[in-house]
Design an enzyme around this catalytic site. Sequence first.
Site, PDB file in Angstrom:
ATOM      1  N   LYS A 181       0.846  -1.191   0.000  1.00  0.00           N
ATOM      2  CA  LYS A 181       0.000   0.000   0.000  1.00  0.00           C
ATOM      3  C   LYS A 181       0.887   1.249   0.000  1.00  0.00           C
ATOM      4  O   LYS A 181       1.505   1.594   1.008  1.00  0.00           O
ATOM      5  CB  LYS A 181      -0.897   0.041   1.240  1.00  0.00           C
ATOM      6  CG  LYS A 181      -1.969   1.102   1.095  1.00  0.00           C
ATOM      7  CD  LYS A 181      -2.417   1.706   2.406  1.00  0.00           C
ATOM      8  CE  LYS A 181      -1.493   2.728   2.955  1.00  0.00           C
ATOM      9  NZ  LYS A 181      -1.365   3.979   2.169  1.00  0.00           N
ATOM     10  N   GLU A 257      10.691   1.297   9.714  1.00  0.00           N
ATOM     11  CA  GLU A 257      11.624   2.352   9.284  1.00  0.00           C
ATOM     12  C   GLU A 257      10.912   3.666   9.562  1.00  0.00           C
ATOM     13  O   GLU A 257      10.062   4.097   8.783  1.00  0.00           O
ATOM     14  CB  GLU A 257      11.929   2.207   7.787  1.00  0.00           C
ATOM     15  CG  GLU A 257      12.625   0.917   7.409  1.00  0.00           C
ATOM     16  CD  GLU A 257      14.102   0.902   7.802  1.00  0.00           C
ATOM     17  OE1 GLU A 257      14.622   1.946   8.228  1.00  0.00           O
ATOM     18  OE2 GLU A 257      14.715  -0.172   7.700  1.00  0.00           O
ATOM     19  N   CYS A 291      13.849  11.167   5.835  1.00  0.00           N
ATOM     20  CA  CYS A 291      14.007  10.727   7.225  1.00  0.00           C
ATOM     21  C   CYS A 291      15.452  10.891   7.674  1.00  0.00           C
ATOM     22  O   CYS A 291      15.736  11.002   8.852  1.00  0.00           O
ATOM     23  CB  CYS A 291      13.591   9.274   7.355  1.00  0.00           C
ATOM     24  SG  CYS A 291      14.409   8.229   6.140  1.00  0.00           S
ATOM     25  N   GLU A 388      10.935  16.562  13.664  1.00  0.00           N
ATOM     26  CA  GLU A 388      11.405  16.534  12.273  1.00  0.00           C
ATOM     27  C   GLU A 388      10.888  17.781  11.562  1.00  0.00           C
ATOM     28  O   GLU A 388       9.683  18.035  11.573  1.00  0.00           O
ATOM     29  CB  GLU A 388      10.772  15.337  11.547  1.00  0.00           C
ATOM     30  CG  GLU A 388      11.533  14.051  11.647  1.00  0.00           C
ATOM     31  CD  GLU A 388      10.891  12.971  10.768  1.00  0.00           C
ATOM     32  OE1 GLU A 388       9.686  12.697  10.921  1.00  0.00           O
ATOM     33  OE2 GLU A 388      11.608  12.397   9.950  1.00  0.00           O
TER      34      GLU A 388
HETATM   35  P1  NAP Z   1       2.927   8.496   7.570  1.00  0.00           P
HETATM   36  O1  NAP Z   1       1.879   9.511   7.703  1.00  0.00           O
HETATM   37  O2  NAP Z   1       3.302   7.699   8.752  1.00  0.00           O
HETATM   38  O3  NAP Z   1       2.464   7.552   6.374  1.00  0.00           O
HETATM   39  C1  NAP Z   1       3.255   6.480   5.923  1.00  0.00           C
HETATM   40  C2  NAP Z   1       2.365   5.440   5.284  1.00  0.00           C
HETATM   41  O4  NAP Z   1       1.480   4.914   6.276  1.00  0.00           O
HETATM   42  C3  NAP Z   1       1.481   5.980   4.176  1.00  0.00           C
HETATM   43  O5  NAP Z   1       1.320   4.976   3.202  1.00  0.00           O
HETATM   44  C4  NAP Z   1       0.162   6.224   4.904  1.00  0.00           C
HETATM   45  O6  NAP Z   1      -0.928   6.193   4.041  1.00  0.00           O
HETATM   46  C5  NAP Z   1       0.140   5.031   5.835  1.00  0.00           C
HETATM   47  N1  NAP Z   1      -0.724   5.174   6.992  1.00  0.00           N
HETATM   48  C6  NAP Z   1      -1.037   6.302   7.673  1.00  0.00           C
HETATM   49  N2  NAP Z   1      -1.857   5.994   8.711  1.00  0.00           N
HETATM   50  C7  NAP Z   1      -2.057   4.653   8.668  1.00  0.00           C
HETATM   51  C8  NAP Z   1      -2.807   3.738   9.464  1.00  0.00           C
HETATM   52  N3  NAP Z   1      -3.506   4.126  10.529  1.00  0.00           N
HETATM   53  N4  NAP Z   1      -2.796   2.429   9.123  1.00  0.00           N
HETATM   54  C9  NAP Z   1      -2.085   2.008   8.064  1.00  0.00           C
HETATM   55  N5  NAP Z   1      -1.358   2.826   7.268  1.00  0.00           N
HETATM   56  C10 NAP Z   1      -1.339   4.129   7.576  1.00  0.00           C
HETATM   57  O7  NAP Z   1       4.302   9.120   7.044  1.00  0.00           O
HETATM   58  P2  NAP Z   1       4.533  10.032   5.779  1.00  0.00           P
HETATM   59  O8  NAP Z   1       4.133  11.413   6.134  1.00  0.00           O
HETATM   60  O9  NAP Z   1       3.962   9.406   4.564  1.00  0.00           O
HETATM   61  O10 NAP Z   1       6.117   9.926   5.628  1.00  0.00           O
HETATM   62  C11 NAP Z   1       6.988  10.739   6.315  1.00  0.00           C
HETATM   63  C12 NAP Z   1       7.550  10.009   7.518  1.00  0.00           C
HETATM   64  O11 NAP Z   1       8.198   8.826   7.082  1.00  0.00           O
HETATM   65  C13 NAP Z   1       8.596  10.814   8.230  1.00  0.00           C
HETATM   66  O12 NAP Z   1       8.433  10.671   9.603  1.00  0.00           O
HETATM   67  C14 NAP Z   1       9.895  10.157   7.770  1.00  0.00           C
HETATM   68  O13 NAP Z   1      10.975  10.328   8.641  1.00  0.00           O
HETATM   69  C15 NAP Z   1       9.494   8.728   7.642  1.00  0.00           C
HETATM   70  N6  NAP Z   1      10.390   7.991   6.744  1.00  0.00           N
HETATM   71  C16 NAP Z   1      11.215   7.060   7.286  1.00  0.00           C
HETATM   72  C17 NAP Z   1      12.091   6.378   6.465  1.00  0.00           C
HETATM   73  C18 NAP Z   1      13.031   5.358   7.029  1.00  0.00           C
HETATM   74  O14 NAP Z   1      13.576   4.590   6.261  1.00  0.00           O
HETATM   75  N7  NAP Z   1      13.228   5.305   8.332  1.00  0.00           N
HETATM   76  C19 NAP Z   1      12.106   6.625   5.091  1.00  0.00           C
HETATM   77  C20 NAP Z   1      11.236   7.565   4.579  1.00  0.00           C
HETATM   78  C21 NAP Z   1      10.365   8.240   5.421  1.00  0.00           C
HETATM   79  P3  NAP Z   1      -1.785   7.492   3.739  1.00  0.00           P
HETATM   80  O15 NAP Z   1      -0.849   8.649   3.782  1.00  0.00           O
HETATM   81  O16 NAP Z   1      -2.327   7.232   2.395  1.00  0.00           O
HETATM   82  O17 NAP Z   1      -2.818   7.526   4.817  1.00  0.00           O
END
Ligand code: NAP
Length: 484
Positions: A181, A257, A291, A388
């Site tokens: 997803k 991650e 990240c 962040e």
């Molecule tokens: P996010 O809001 O946590 O969303 C990540 C994914 O999770 C999206 O596909 C989102 O889908 C989904 N999601 C959200 N709520 C969910 C739930 N309740 N159940 C299941 N899936 C759910 O993060 P983001 O804003 O997309 O990404 C930024 C974050 O990712 C930052 O904190 C960054 O540091 C972190 N990141 C970490 C790494 C690493 O390797 N450590 C790499 C890249 C990014 P929808 O948005 O469609 O709801």
Amino acid sequence: MASSAAVDGVAKQLFIGGQWRDATDGKTLVVDNPATGQELAKVADASPADGMAALTAAADAQKEWARTDPRERGELLRKAFELITQRADLFAELMTLEMGKPLAEARGEVTYGGEFFRWFSEEAVRISGRYSVAPSGGTRLLTMKQPVGPVVMITPWNFPLAMGTRKIGPAIAAGCTMVVKPAAETPLTMLALAQLLEEVGLPGGVLNVITTSSSGQVMEPIIRDPRTRKLTFTGSTAVGRKLIEQSAQQVLRVSMELGGNAPFIVFDDADIDAAVEGAMLAKMRNIGEACTAANRLYVHASVADEFASKMATKMGGLVVADGMDPKSQVGPLINQKAIDKVEALVKDAVDRGAQVVTGGSTTGEAGFFYEPTVITDLPADADMVREEIFGPVAAIQTFTDEDDVIAKANDTEYGLASYFFTRDFSRAIRVAEALEYGMVGVNQGIISNPAAPFGGVKASGFGREGGFEGIDEYLEDKYVGIKL
Ligand code: NAP
């Protein structure tokens, strides 16, 4: 809606069991271009029933897929790597349009993301176990590695290709089936990748892709279903925490991650020009939406003025424009929420006494653009020291003592990436050992590498992606005791 051949060519449906189909209730979700705020495309909006259908397809395909020859799985990945490379321009355009990063950076992500398929095509044939004699003699100990089983993968919007290939590559190599997803903001790249994997001959049901505007409702039942054997998530720590709780019910294998709060330390013996170059990469890669982005810059007081002035000159000279413009070096942030967050963090810092040396506000007539910004005199209690930033804001604090700066660098719940610049070899080893992070960049501002284990400690998660370690996340160790 502006037209793009790259976008037109993407299947906008769900990919389940080798078939492209609409959402059961016919719903769609809108994908916007963050550079213009305009609609780019509509894709299927999966319901919980569609999610369950995807899991059923993955579970049904698992046994047969696990029996395929490692070489066959490796060759599929190799072909996919070659096709991604051939289609670099198409993938780059899709990412620029749906996520905003400048085309040159998007091409860089195609190289990085494609490389996970090449790396794991080579690892597929190196899965092996052990054979030994029990210390007391008699019994022989055999260990074998087997695929974990159906995997649920959830990826973020900031690296729409690479965050997918980093999971899909090792899962294919290991013999796991999967439900993927992508984030609702950036589904097109993942759908194009599914088309490509179908084209190279990946059997139906091995990879299933669902796009949805209700990720919580669709994913929770899948995560709680006993047929799911592993969850791998890349995204925020807040969502990661929720998913870990949901995974507890089935005692799932989990890889997380999560977010970061990377320190970037410049010691007084550093090559300052190299440190500025490194900081530009660590801060500005992906418009600061990474990240691994340098979130807190700690510069030794004796070189802080020189560093800040050189950094401000470089940041102030960057071209901010729609990523499709070949001159663009800084694209838009992903959405209004991201702009609101950066604005609030900068305001908080200024209210507490920080100085804005360059930038400091939104820019452009449409879309979500924020100026490359350098802030000095950042007080230690500013919100952006803990949170962040996820935007193009470099915030500088000063230090004078090595132990003190290490303590400050470690004073966060996160532990993903960290960086420091020094020309003292002993200090390099000492500081690398002392930083409580999964990854440390020494004299360089980019550390991501498909051949290295990527991942964090503390609230940045657990598990590793890439490197030799990456495939182990998709394998179970089975021990067989044989009495002679
Ligand atoms: P996010 O809001 O946590 O969303 C990540 C994914 O999770 C999206 O596909 C989102 O889908 C989904 N999601 C959200 N709520 C969910 C739930 N309740 N159940 C299941 N899936 C759910 O993060 P983001 O804003 O997309 O990404 C930024 C974050 O990712 C930052 O904190 C960054 O540091 C972190 N990141 C970490 C790494 C690493 O390797 N450590 C790499 C890249 C990014 P929808 O948005 O469609 O709801």
